[in-house]
Design an enzyme around this catalytic site. Structure first.
Site, PDB file in Angstrom:
ATOM      1  N   ASP A  60       4.955  13.216  -4.446  1.00  0.00           N
ATOM      2  CA  ASP A  60       4.940  11.821  -4.875  1.00  0.00           C
ATOM      3  C   ASP A  60       3.926  11.088  -3.998  1.00  0.00           C
ATOM      4  O   ASP A  60       4.101  11.006  -2.793  1.00  0.00           O
ATOM      5  CB  ASP A  60       6.351  11.243  -4.688  1.00  0.00           C
ATOM      6  N   THR A  93       1.616   6.279  -8.760  1.00  0.00           N
ATOM      7  CA  THR A  93       1.159   6.029  -7.397  1.00  0.00           C
ATOM      8  C   THR A  93      -0.050   6.887  -7.055  1.00  0.00           C
ATOM      9  O   THR A  93      -0.936   6.452  -6.329  1.00  0.00           O
ATOM     10  CB  THR A  93       2.277   6.327  -6.397  1.00  0.00           C
ATOM     11  N   THR A  94      -0.063   8.111  -7.585  1.00  0.00           N
ATOM     12  CA  THR A  94      -1.179   9.000  -7.282  1.00  0.00           C
ATOM     13  C   THR A  94      -2.441   8.549  -8.009  1.00  0.00           C
ATOM     14  O   THR A  94      -3.520   8.496  -7.430  1.00  0.00           O
ATOM     15  CB  THR A  94      -0.832  10.443  -7.690  1.00  0.00           C
ATOM     16  N   ASP A 393      11.508   7.510  -9.707  1.00  0.00           N
ATOM     17  CA  ASP A 393      10.341   7.327 -10.579  1.00  0.00           C
ATOM     18  C   ASP A 393      10.766   7.300 -12.036  1.00  0.00           C
ATOM     19  O   ASP A 393      10.323   6.463 -12.815  1.00  0.00           O
ATOM     20  CB  ASP A 393       9.323   8.453 -10.362  1.00  0.00           C
TER      21      ASP A 393
END
Length: 555
Positions: A60, A93-94, A393
């Site tokens: 994550d 987020t990535t 998530d």
């Protein structure tokens, strides 16, 4: 020649001009490269040792960056990005980091050619507006109550995570939980508060398949007197209190002067009567279960258990609120204010169960609960932590869909469409901003490219094929299947992304890139009163004034 004038202190370092731009871009690219391999279903995991010596194994983006301790200021602001993304929409987020890194990377060429950073920023902002417009155009609405669609959606979000190997398990949990706590605000708005009303309990042991969403809540407590009080109550009447059921003690030290010996007995009797009257007020309502956030004295415990009432004490406030939401009770501050309506009757079962070697109280089978607990079981702590992160998530994605039920294609298809449209538009843009605009268009391809890299397919061939398919902004749903790396139609594969996750990703990435490009001066070495996080003993502050004076004396 004049003597050089010193403006800044010797201890300060100042970098300015293009040097700074390059340093910032390098730093941001470095952060993006750390994260790059964790994008997509075929992603690698990162193993980090945290300060406490524990290990974190995750892919994550946010969790990884949270654990890193970076020195470079630009890199730190990159980390803030993924945190914002995580708090806002919970997913992507990535991608944010990868996209921002790429935006800065393409800007580097322009900085070299002496483009002014504001020109580049202007072009980027223009590109962002157009990109959002494209998103609006290709977004599809979805019916929130259609379970299969929701499942596919949340699945495609979790497919990139570690738990994807357990099939629908996590997706099911996430949808159940978010659908449970959704509250209608009227006017078609749904409010879903994940943080307050969904509690994730991780209990090592058992298998992941045993995880479930309770139609109610559970907490790690046992009844006060296990032998005397009932541990299983069907259709309990639940009373929630926020006051201590014991005699009020003095704050620190109380002196009572007693003249006669009998007065001592009177004093004790008054205490007992106070507690008895408290319990009498409570028992008037015939509750089966009394839960208080504060203490509960032995005497009160005796009165309650005599009346066959189970009691639980010292419960966390957040847990108490959850129980109130689940069974329809109201948390009462003083026993004299109790009303019949404050008692929760919505629960179907109260039971204390032993899991492992701890006791857990379950309040479940509630009718229409507005709070719930997700019970996660699994082999080891590390595994559970990762599952919890994935669940967070997944719940965020489910919440986003409920709030804004629009979808865009996943698998890099959205980015390719945006890229193709922007490339077309760039020809109509006049002046110097055309080139950075076009570069921004190309930067969007970073996401599908990274996906292809992580699958281990031939990147150049795949990307060329994809660009060909998307050339005139058609075939918006063609993207990369993250598992095989084949070029497929995202509609058939059911690989979707939530609209507001994508929009937020683009906005955050581009705004951050603009911000970093606008920096043209870094002054470091400023002595503050011990920066937070610097390991120094407390008494340092007193000598700070003297220390500052010493530096001013030139050697």
């Amino acid at each position: 020649m004049h003597a050089p004038v010193l403006v800044l202190k010797d201890s300060l370092k100042r970098e300015s001009g293009t040097k700074v731009h390059h340093a910032n871009i390098q730093a941001s690219k470095a952060v993006a490269d750390i994260i790059r391999t964790t994008l997509g279903p075929r992603s690698m995991l990162k193993m980090l040792l945290d300060a406490g010596g524990g290990i974190v194994v995750t892919n994550d983006g946010n969790a990884i960056l949270r654990e890193l301790d970076l020195a470079h200021p630009a890199a730190k602001s990159m980390i803030e990005l993924s945190r914002t993304q995580d708090e806002e929409v919970g997913d992507g987020t990535t991608s944010v980091i990868v996209l921002a890194g790429e935006m800065l990377h393409v800007a580097e060429a322009f900085i070299d050619k002496n483009y002014h950073p504001t020109v580049i920023c202007r072009a980027y902002n223009q590109a962002l507006e157009d990109a959002i417009a494209v998103l609006d155009k290709i977004a599809v609405s979805v019916d929130v109550n259609d379970r299969t669609v929701m499942l596919g959606l949340v699945r495609s979000c979790i497919a990139t995570k570690f738990t994807s190997q357990f099939g629908d398990l996590i997706a099911d949990l996430a949808i159940d939980a978010t659908m449970t706590v959704g509250v209608d605000l009227g006017q078609g708005l749904r409010e879903v508060d994940i943080k307050k009303y969904i509690k994730v309990e991780k209990i090592p042991g058992g298998q992941l398949e045993d995880s479930r969403v309770l139609k109610g809540v559970m907490f790690n407590k046992d009844v006060v007197a296990p032998g005397k009080m009932r541990r299983k109550i069907i259709n309990p009447r639940i009373m929630l209190l926020d006051c201590p059921l014991e005699y009020k003690k003095g704050e620190n030290q109380t002196n009572a002067e007693l003249l006669k010996e009998e007065d001592w007995g009177v004093l004790l009797k008054m205490e007992e009567e106070y507690i008895e009257s408290l319990c009498a007020q409570i028992l008037k309502f015939k509750p089966d279960l009394v839960i208080t956030e504060k203490g509960l004295s032995d005497l009160a415990c005796h009165f309650l258990s005599k009346a066959g009432v189970s009691a639980i004490r010292r419960l966390r406030k957040t847990d108490n609120n959850r129980i109130a939401k689940a069974c329809g009770a109201v948390v009462v501050n003083r026993p004299d204010e109790l009303q019949e309506s404050d008692i929760g009757t919505g629960a179907g079962l109260f039971e204390v169960r032993k899991i492992g070697d701890e006791f857990f109280a379950f309040i479940e089978e509630c009718e229409n609960p507005k709070a719930c607990t997700v019970l996660l079981r699994g082999a080891s702590k590390d595994l559970l932590n990762e599952v919890e992160r994935n669940l967070q998530d997944a719940m965020s994605v489910a919440r986003n869909i409920i709030k804004n039920p629009k979808l865009v294609p996943g698998g890099g298809a959205t980015e390719l469409t945006v890229s193709a449209t922007l490339k077309q538009k760039s020809s109509s843009i006049e002046g110097i901003e055309k080139w950075p605009y076009e570069a921004a268009a190309i930067a969007f391809e970073a996401i599908p490219r990274t996906l292809a890299q992580n699958c281990g397919v031939n990147v150049i061939r795949t990307m060329t094929a994809l660009q060909g398919k998307h050339a005139n902004g058609e075939n918006t749903w063609i993207g990369i299947d993250g598992i095989t790396g084949a070029i497929v139609d995202m509609k058939e594969k059911k690989i979707w992304d939530a609209y507001n996750v994508k929009a937020q990703t683009f906005k955050t990435a581009i705004e951050a890139a603009c911000m970093l490009l606008r920096i043209d001066d870094i002054v470091s070495g400023i002595k503050k009163k011990q920066a937070p996080g610097a390991s120094s003993s407390k008494p340092k502050i007193e000598e700070e004034g003297d220390a500052a004076n010493e530096q001013m004396i030139p050697e």
